[in-house]
Design a protein around this motif. Structure first.
Motif, PDB file in Angstrom:
ATOM      1  N   SER A 211     -10.991   4.611 -11.605  1.00 17.70           N
ATOM      2  CA  SER A 211      -9.579   4.226 -11.705  1.00 17.70           C
ATOM      3  C   SER A 211      -9.284   3.037 -10.791  1.00 17.70           C
ATOM      4  CB  SER A 211      -8.672   5.399 -11.327  1.00 17.70           C
ATOM      5  OG  SER A 211      -8.763   6.444 -12.267  1.00 17.70           O
ATOM      6  N   ALA A 212      -9.908   3.015  -9.615  1.00 19.74           N
ATOM      7  CA  ALA A 212      -9.717   1.892  -8.695  1.00 19.74           C
ATOM      8  C   ALA A 212     -10.241   0.594  -9.303  1.00 19.74           C
ATOM      9  CB  ALA A 212     -10.423   2.184  -7.374  1.00 19.74           C
ATOM     10  N   ILE A 213     -11.345   0.689 -10.057  1.00 22.97           N
ATOM     11  CA  ILE A 213     -11.889  -0.506 -10.718  1.00 22.97           C
ATOM     12  C   ILE A 213     -10.919  -0.995 -11.795  1.00 22.97           C
ATOM     13  CG2 ILE A 213     -13.753  -1.343 -12.204  1.00 22.97           C
ATOM     14  CD1 ILE A 213     -15.624   0.578 -10.688  1.00 22.97           C
ATOM     15  N   VAL A 214     -10.338  -0.073 -12.539  1.00 22.86           N
ATOM     16  CA  VAL A 214      -9.360  -0.458 -13.563  1.00 22.86           C
ATOM     17  C   VAL A 214      -8.172  -1.173 -12.921  1.00 22.86           C
ATOM     18  CG1 VAL A 214      -7.740   0.421 -15.287  1.00 22.86           C
ATOM     19  CG2 VAL A 214     -10.055   1.365 -15.165  1.00 22.86           C
ATOM     20  N   ARG A 215      -7.664  -0.616 -11.820  1.00 23.07           N
ATOM     21  CA  ARG A 215      -6.532  -1.268 -11.136  1.00 23.07           C
ATOM     22  C   ARG A 215      -6.932  -2.649 -10.640  1.00 23.07           C
ATOM     23  NH1 ARG A 215      -5.748   3.968  -9.222  1.00 23.07           N
ATOM     24  NH2 ARG A 215      -6.852   3.506  -7.284  1.00 23.07           N
TER      25      ARG A 215
END
Length: 342
Positions: free
Chosen positions: A101-105
């Motif tokens: 999720s951090a990569i998506v953000r």
């Protein structure tokens, strides 16, 4: 070949095509729950892929509007790509491990130009020749920078937890390596055909029947931490081997039994490959030079421009593992840095 398959016990799959990719398709799984159907992954964001998903759901006896949630094994676009369209059509939640999720953000928030500068710097440090770096600089100068805005997840998949799926027992297992937040999903229910073992495993890209997933460096322009993705992957493989599911339901190719056998094959494959790289490192090599000499599915001269980035990242991940385990080291004061066997 049929586009859908019924795996029994309220689990079906849909073959969702990946455009211009030798993998061919992503297997998107439809899991029945007492609260409505839930998807494991969604497929690539492409009109043909969307049509295949919608038609496949109809063939499975449901529809896109009835989907209540999506469990994303990892952030790559052939798994996460259609999540936004599924949510728009159905109101479904999207769940993903916090690391991905951090990569998506970060992908949504980082200006594309920053990625070009970062990739150019990384490739130069790896010893890439000027003819490979020039197109990156030219694209940045032209301003031809693609935007990419993958859907933000709204739920977190917490490793070890049973997921909130009424009437099902599905537990999240963190299996980093292919990505930092890759998860497998263990269906802790008796196999519908009575196969021996412990339930069924939605394995994403972590465990595939006939190919090995790409293991490269975790990319983050704002984090210089020296990660060990190959070490993460090997540890995660052993964890899945100990789990010994009756059947593996992967995101590509086909379902298969005997997960511990496949795990042993993959562990042996990577150990053999590390040994081959050590032999190459009898003389100092940059990561780029090592990638040029590694064995791929085609000669280096035939590997497309963009795929060479992936190859060099995989070479660097193997170098990290060799350095961490004391089998190779960086040559002092080399620029770009070279590595040699110890």
């Amino acid at each position: 070949m049929a586009r859908t398959a019924d795996h029994g016990g309220g689990v079906r799959s849909i073959r969702v095509p990946i455009p211009d990719n030798p993998l061919g398709h992503t297997l998107v799984y439809v899991v029945d729950t007492d609260g409505g159907p839930v998807l494991v992954d969604t497929g690539w964001d492409d009109p043909d892929s969307w049509d295949a998903l919608v038609e496949g759901l109809t063939a499975c006896g449901t529809s896109i509007t009835e989907i209540t949630g999506v469990l994303v094994t990892h952030h790559h676009p052939d798994h996460h790509g259609l999540c936004g369209r599924v949510r728009e059509a159905s109101g479904a939640w999207i769940a993903m491990h916090a690391a991905d999720s951090a990569i998506v953000r970060r992908t949504r928030d980082t200006r594309p130009e920053r990625w070009f500068v970062y990739m150019e710097g990384k490739l130069a440090a790896a010893g890439a020749p000027e003819e490979h770096l020039a197109p990156l600089r030219a694209a940045r100068a032209r301003g031809s920078l693609p935007g990419f805005s993958p859907a933000l997840p709204d739920r977190e998949i917490v490793p070890g937890d049973l997921l909130d799926l009424p009437g099902r027992r599905l537990r999240a297992i963190w299996t980093p390596g292919h990505t930092p937040g890759h998860v497998c999903l263990h269906l802790e229910e008796e196999h519908p055909a009575g196969l021996p073992g412990h339930g069924r495993l939605f394995s994403g890209d972590h465990l595939l029947p006939g190919i090995t997933p790409h293991i490269g460096l975790y990319e983050d322009p704002d984090d210089a931490t020296l990660t060990d993705p190959l070490g993460d992957y090997l540890d995660s493989l052993e964890r899945i081997g100990r789990l010994a599911p009756a059947e593996v339901l992967p995101a590509h190719q086909h379902t298969f039994p005997d997960a511990p056998v496949r795990v042993r094959e993959l562990l042996a494959h990577h150990e053999e490959r590390l040994g081959d790289l050590l032999a190459l490192l009898g003389t100092p090599l940059t990561p780029w030079q090592l990638a040029e000499r590694m064995e791929w599915n085609r000669p280096w001269e035939e590997i497309p421009y963009g795929s060479r980035h992936i190859a060099v990242s995989e070479a660097e991940a193997h170098l990290r593992r060799l350095v961490k385990t004391g089998r190779a080291e960086a040559v002092t004061a080399s620029d770009p840095v070279t590595y040699v066997a110890v």
